[in-house]
Design a protein around this motif. Structure first.
Motif, PDB file in Angstrom:
ATOM      1  N   GLU A   1      28.679   4.767  19.161  1.00 43.94           N
ATOM      2  CA  GLU A   1      28.788   5.835  20.148  1.00 43.94           C
ATOM      3  C   GLU A   1      27.891   7.009  19.781  1.00 43.94           C
ATOM      4  O   GLU A   1      27.412   7.735  20.653  1.00 43.94           O
ATOM      5  N   ASP A   2      27.644   7.196  18.481  1.00 42.86           N
ATOM      6  CA  ASP A   2      26.826   8.324  18.021  1.00 42.86           C
ATOM      7  C   ASP A   2      25.431   8.306  18.636  1.00 42.86           C
ATOM      8  O   ASP A   2      24.837   9.367  18.864  1.00 42.86           O
ATOM      9  N   VAL A   3      24.901   7.121  18.904  1.00 43.88           N
ATOM     10  CA  VAL A   3      23.552   7.012  19.476  1.00 43.88           C
ATOM     11  C   VAL A   3      23.529   7.649  20.864  1.00 43.88           C
ATOM     12  O   VAL A   3      22.635   8.437  21.202  1.00 43.88           O
ATOM     13  N   ALA A   4      24.532   7.323  21.685  1.00 42.11           N
ATOM     14  CA  ALA A   4      24.612   7.894  23.031  1.00 42.11           C
ATOM     15  C   ALA A   4      24.898   9.385  22.979  1.00 42.11           C
ATOM     16  O   ALA A   4      24.312  10.168  23.735  1.00 42.11           O
TER      17      ALA A   4
ATOM     18  N   GLN B   1      21.836  11.537  22.156  1.00 43.99           N
ATOM     19  CA  GLN B   1      20.863  11.676  23.239  1.00 43.99           C
ATOM     20  C   GLN B   1      21.344  12.662  24.300  1.00 43.99           C
ATOM     21  O   GLN B   1      20.581  13.509  24.762  1.00 43.99           O
ATOM     22  N   VAL B   2      22.618  12.564  24.703  1.00 41.79           N
ATOM     23  CA  VAL B   2      23.104  13.510  25.715  1.00 41.79           C
ATOM     24  C   VAL B   2      23.257  14.908  25.127  1.00 41.79           C
ATOM     25  O   VAL B   2      23.157  15.907  25.843  1.00 41.79           O
ATOM     26  N   ARG B   3      23.499  14.983  23.809  1.00 41.38           N
ATOM     27  CA  ARG B   3      23.574  16.293  23.172  1.00 41.38           C
ATOM     28  C   ARG B   3      22.227  17.000  23.248  1.00 41.38           C
ATOM     29  O   ARG B   3      22.156  18.199  23.539  1.00 41.38           O
ATOM     30  N   ALA B   4      21.152  16.267  23.004  1.00 36.85           N
ATOM     31  CA  ALA B   4      19.815  16.868  23.058  1.00 36.85           C
ATOM     32  C   ALA B   4      19.457  17.258  24.486  1.00 36.85           C
ATOM     33  O   ALA B   4      19.032  18.399  24.751  1.00 36.85           O
TER      34      ALA B   4
END
Length: 258
Positions: A125-128, A131-134
């Motif tokens: 989940e960290d990968v997704a 990306q949305v955090r950035a």
């Protein structure tokens, strides 16, 4: 779909068809009814460009430079699978073309409020989330930047209240296979009201294999759109007007849409 072992794109296509719809059909003719509309964009690449009012968040940029990273760090591809933006058709056509002079506007859209990212089942989940955090932080900072410019431009400090600041937020939604999570990003300000970064909070998560969870998914999506079109849109319009008025652009005192 889970039992059949379908790929990420199958889950993404299903979600975008049933829960994350694109709204109206594409058209070059702009409706003049002045209603706020959301415009869904797929995999839109928007690297920061200062001349286009799409600024780099300063805290992240400063940290990158101090760590020896190049100053153009944010030119990398922050491409969310799906994002919802405000349509420019909500603005008065007499000054609609002027929005690009005070806020980021790409063709017919401005001020994104929801970002969505899909990852395949089994992936972290960290990968997704990263990306949305950035992408979300970039959108949030520029929305806050517009508010800060409006506050400086306003002739009366009371014109920009704490309620206006509270509306400045960005929602994100991550899908990892059949599991989803809603998040919200909000700015962190120092004692003088200046940008000091942002926080990302988990709102709600569940599994799409549960019927009741799917109803919650639909309700959350609808509520975010309601907030985006009834609060976020008018707030963006108000701040744009403050900045445009300083530049001599005449705008109406209230939103004239139906």
């Amino acid at each position: 779909m889970r039992g059949l072992g379908l790929c990420e794109e199958e889950f993404a296509t299903f979600a975008k068809t049933h829960f994350l719809r694109g709204g109206e059909l594409r058209s070059q003719s702009v409706s003049e009814d002045r209603r706020w509309r959301a415009d869904r964009m797929l995999q839109l690449v928007c690297p920061p460009k200062e001349s286009a009012h799409w600024h780099i968040p300063p805290v992240i940029g400063s940290a990158a430079v101090s760590a020896g990273e190049p100053p153009d760090l944010w030119t990398w591809d922050v491409r969310p699978d799906c994002a919802y933006w405000l349509s420019l058709r909500g603005f008065n056509p007499r000054y609609r073309f002027q929005i690009q002079n005070c806020a980021f506007a790409r063709d017919w859209i401005t001020c994104p409020y929801l970002t969505v990212e899909f990852k395949r089942d089994g992936e972290s989940e960290d990968v997704a989330v990263r990306q949305v955090r950035a992408a979300g932080a970039l959108a949030l900072f520029n929305r806050w930047y517009l508010l800060a410019e409006a506050r400086k431009a306003s002739k009366r400090p009371d014109d920009i209240s704490d309620d206006d600041t509270a509306i400045v937020r960005h929602y994100t939604l991550t899908f990892v296979g059949h599991k989803f999570v809603f998040w919200v990003l909000q700015p962190t300000l120092d004692e003088e009201g200046r940008w000091a970064g942002c926080v990302m909070k988990r709102l709600f998560g569940a599994d799409c294999t549960d019927e009741h969870a799917l109803r919650e998914l639909a309700d959350w999506v609808n509520e975010i759109h309601r907030s985006g079109l009834s609060q976020y849109g008018p707030s963006c319009e108000k701040d744009n007007k403050c900045v445009l008025n300083v530049g001599g652009v005449r705008t109406s005192a209230v939103h004239e849409g139906s």
